[in-house]
Design an enzyme around this catalytic site. Sequence first.
Site, PDB file in Angstrom:
ATOM      1  N   PHE A 113      -7.145  38.105 -18.592  1.00 30.72           N
ATOM      2  CA  PHE A 113      -8.350  38.763 -18.100  1.00 30.72           C
ATOM      3  C   PHE A 113      -9.487  37.742 -18.072  1.00 30.72           C
ATOM      4  O   PHE A 113      -9.649  36.980 -19.024  1.00 30.72           O
ATOM      5  CB  PHE A 113      -8.681  39.925 -19.038  1.00 30.72           C
ATOM      6  CG  PHE A 113      -9.747  40.846 -18.526  1.00 30.72           C
ATOM      7  CD1 PHE A 113      -9.469  41.810 -17.565  1.00 30.72           C
ATOM      8  CD2 PHE A 113     -11.040  40.764 -19.022  1.00 30.72           C
ATOM      9  CE1 PHE A 113     -10.454  42.661 -17.110  1.00 30.72           C
ATOM     10  CE2 PHE A 113     -12.028  41.626 -18.569  1.00 30.72           C
ATOM     11  CZ  PHE A 113     -11.742  42.577 -17.606  1.00 30.72           C
ATOM     12  N   ASP A 184      -4.283  38.931 -27.339  1.00 36.70           N
ATOM     13  CA  ASP A 184      -5.173  39.992 -26.895  1.00 36.70           C
ATOM     14  C   ASP A 184      -4.316  41.236 -26.613  1.00 36.70           C
ATOM     15  O   ASP A 184      -3.379  41.187 -25.805  1.00 36.70           O
ATOM     16  CB  ASP A 184      -5.924  39.536 -25.635  1.00 36.70           C
ATOM     17  CG  ASP A 184      -7.011  40.520 -25.246  1.00 36.70           C
ATOM     18  OD1 ASP A 184      -6.807  41.734 -25.436  1.00 36.70           O
ATOM     19  OD2 ASP A 184      -8.055  40.073 -24.742  1.00 36.70           O
ATOM     20  N   TYR A 209     -11.243  51.597 -26.011  1.00 32.32           N
ATOM     21  CA  TYR A 209     -11.619  52.580 -24.977  1.00 32.32           C
ATOM     22  C   TYR A 209     -10.546  52.735 -23.905  1.00 32.32           C
ATOM     23  O   TYR A 209     -10.655  53.582 -23.044  1.00 32.32           O
ATOM     24  CB  TYR A 209     -12.970  52.211 -24.329  1.00 32.32           C
ATOM     25  CG  TYR A 209     -13.042  50.785 -23.828  1.00 32.32           C
ATOM     26  CD1 TYR A 209     -12.494  50.425 -22.614  1.00 32.32           C
ATOM     27  CD2 TYR A 209     -13.657  49.802 -24.599  1.00 32.32           C
ATOM     28  CE1 TYR A 209     -12.544  49.121 -22.165  1.00 32.32           C
ATOM     29  CE2 TYR A 209     -13.720  48.490 -24.163  1.00 32.32           C
ATOM     30  CZ  TYR A 209     -13.157  48.150 -22.943  1.00 32.32           C
ATOM     31  OH  TYR A 209     -13.209  46.857 -22.511  1.00 32.32           O
ATOM     32  N   LYS A 210      -9.511  51.875 -23.928  1.00 31.93           N
ATOM     33  CA  LYS A 210      -8.438  51.993 -22.931  1.00 31.93           C
ATOM     34  C   LYS A 210      -7.406  53.008 -23.444  1.00 31.93           C
ATOM     35  O   LYS A 210      -7.720  54.169 -23.575  1.00 31.93           O
ATOM     36  CB  LYS A 210      -7.850  50.605 -22.646  1.00 31.93           C
ATOM     37  CG  LYS A 210      -8.854  49.706 -21.910  1.00 31.93           C
ATOM     38  CD  LYS A 210      -8.399  48.273 -21.722  1.00 31.93           C
ATOM     39  CE  LYS A 210      -9.477  47.489 -20.974  1.00 31.93           C
ATOM     40  NZ  LYS A 210      -9.294  46.028 -21.054  1.00 31.93           N
ATOM     41  N   ARG A 356      -3.100  50.231  -9.209  1.00 32.87           N
ATOM     42  CA  ARG A 356      -2.625  50.235 -10.596  1.00 32.87           C
ATOM     43  C   ARG A 356      -2.638  51.660 -11.147  1.00 32.87           C
ATOM     44  O   ARG A 356      -3.612  52.394 -10.965  1.00 32.87           O
ATOM     45  CB  ARG A 356      -3.566  49.331 -11.393  1.00 32.87           C
ATOM     46  CG  ARG A 356      -3.177  49.072 -12.803  1.00 32.87           C
ATOM     47  CD  ARG A 356      -4.097  48.019 -13.405  1.00 32.87           C
ATOM     48  NE  ARG A 356      -5.437  48.555 -13.669  1.00 32.87           N
ATOM     49  CZ  ARG A 356      -6.259  48.053 -14.588  1.00 32.87           C
ATOM     50  NH1 ARG A 356      -5.899  47.021 -15.311  1.00 32.87           N
ATOM     51  NH2 ARG A 356      -7.446  48.581 -14.771  1.00 32.87           N
TER      52      ARG A 356
HETATM   53  C1  LIG Z   1     -10.513  45.178 -20.844  1.00 34.01           C
HETATM   54  C2  LIG Z   1     -10.370  43.790 -21.284  1.00 34.01           C
HETATM   55  C3  LIG Z   1     -11.468  43.069 -21.802  1.00 34.01           C
HETATM   56  C4  LIG Z   1     -12.846  43.681 -21.811  1.00 34.01           C
HETATM   57  O1  LIG Z   1     -13.681  43.157 -22.789  1.00 34.01           O
HETATM   58  P1  LIG Z   1     -14.968  43.969 -23.248  1.00 34.01           P
HETATM   59  O2  LIG Z   1     -15.757  42.987 -24.028  1.00 34.01           O
HETATM   60  O3  LIG Z   1     -14.505  45.149 -24.038  1.00 34.01           O
HETATM   61  O4  LIG Z   1     -15.694  44.431 -22.022  1.00 34.01           O
HETATM   62  C5  LIG Z   1     -11.241  41.792 -22.279  1.00 34.01           C
HETATM   63  N1  LIG Z   1     -10.004  41.242 -22.261  1.00 34.01           N
HETATM   64  C6  LIG Z   1      -8.940  41.901 -21.738  1.00 34.01           C
HETATM   65  C7  LIG Z   1      -7.585  41.249 -21.757  1.00 34.01           C
HETATM   66  C8  LIG Z   1      -9.093  43.176 -21.224  1.00 34.01           C
HETATM   67  O5  LIG Z   1      -8.058  43.819 -20.685  1.00 34.01           O
END
Ligand SMILES: *Cc1c(COP(=O)(O)O)cnc(C)c1O
Length: 397
Positions: A113, A184, A209-210, A356
């Site tokens: 990400f 992660d 939150y996911k 997705r």
């Molecule tokens: C959703 C996601 C994030 C988002 O980070 P936030 O700081 O919570 O906005 C970061 N890394 C990955 C791999 C994600 O899927």
Amino acid sequence: MSDFAKTKSMFHLPEGLIYLDGNSLGPLPKHAADKMNSVMLDEWGEMLITGWNKAGWMDQPTRIGDRIGRLIGAEAGHVVIGDTLSIKVYQALASALEMRPDRKVILSDSGNFPSDLYMAEGLIASLNTGHELRVVAPEDVAANITEDVAVTLITEVDYRTGRRHDMQHLTQLAHAKGALTVWDLAHSAGAVDTDLSACNVDFAVGCTYKYLNGGPGAPAFIYVAPQHAHIARPALSGWLGHKAPFAFEQTYAAGAGIERMRVGTPPVLAIAALSAALDIWDMVEMQDVRSASIALTDQFIAGIEAHCPMLRLASPRDPNIRGSQVSFHFEHGYAAMQACIAQGVIGDFRAPDIMRFGFTPLFIDAHDVDEAVMRLKEVFDTELWRAPEFQVRSAVT
Ligand SMILES: *Cc1c(COP(=O)(O)O)cnc(C)c1O
């Protein structure tokens, strides 16, 4: 055995809607509103400042951390919540880099990400001691774990394709070359049967939150392995990670174990909603969630391939290397997803052409999957997505 009919009944799911985007923002647990209301009125309202002790607000980050820890195979007492995932990535990476002072490479992959890569870039710039972010193709990670790698920064499940890395294998390879691992778990926690302890992972981070359904902006979590928890220096040395925050000493001294990864004041109201979501997670076993998720994603792939031949599978077909989402390539994916949403099937779109769909057995069942496939078939049979109203792009896709 986990009772998924029961868990489904505990979510607020808008009538007629099939929600296949719990991988981006999980739905609302019905009792979260009451729980938040009670924290507001009975705790904040009535207890005021005494709530930190009386209502146990100060201990929440580790208590909630342990409830998440059970879902990701963490040892008790080694997960703490707070801040956002991007910040936790920075924190874990900074601590790990410092433990390998002679090495200068952070290894990541192009499926990661962007925020993880941006945080690594920013950290490298701040350190200004010659570190390098090496980004390779996901399938080339193993071959690139060389003896100059300080830390691997890998997201277990790819946010676009749902491809799952072999955590055990890559962690073993990293250790064999003397590198540390930061994993992660953004698309793993609540989605797959991750086992941090069995895999011997050094650091892990994730959001709530996911798949975990903690609500928009819910706090993130960080895991530090037992052998590092008392050694790792927290780069973000906030007062609540100090060993005695209320001694108000002038100089920083890291707290015991995972406590040191705390930074500032915990978000008590947000934690109320997250805690309601974890009440539901407390009722299930991750092995059951994983096998139900595989059944649902297999069913969805078979249904879409039978009824929507213009979509091309972007996710691994082998469920063992797939997370809890299914993605398809489609040239007009953005418009098509808008049309699906108009038909009451919510998924999302990731550039350049990925549609997705996320599957959470806690609130999605086999009937929902059949119904979603039929609604998508309608969208593609009638080319509904060609309508002009579906071509307009919003800021959040
Ligand atoms: C959703 C996601 C994030 C988002 O980070 P936030 O700081 O919570 O906005 C970061 N890394 C990955 C791999 C994600 O899927």
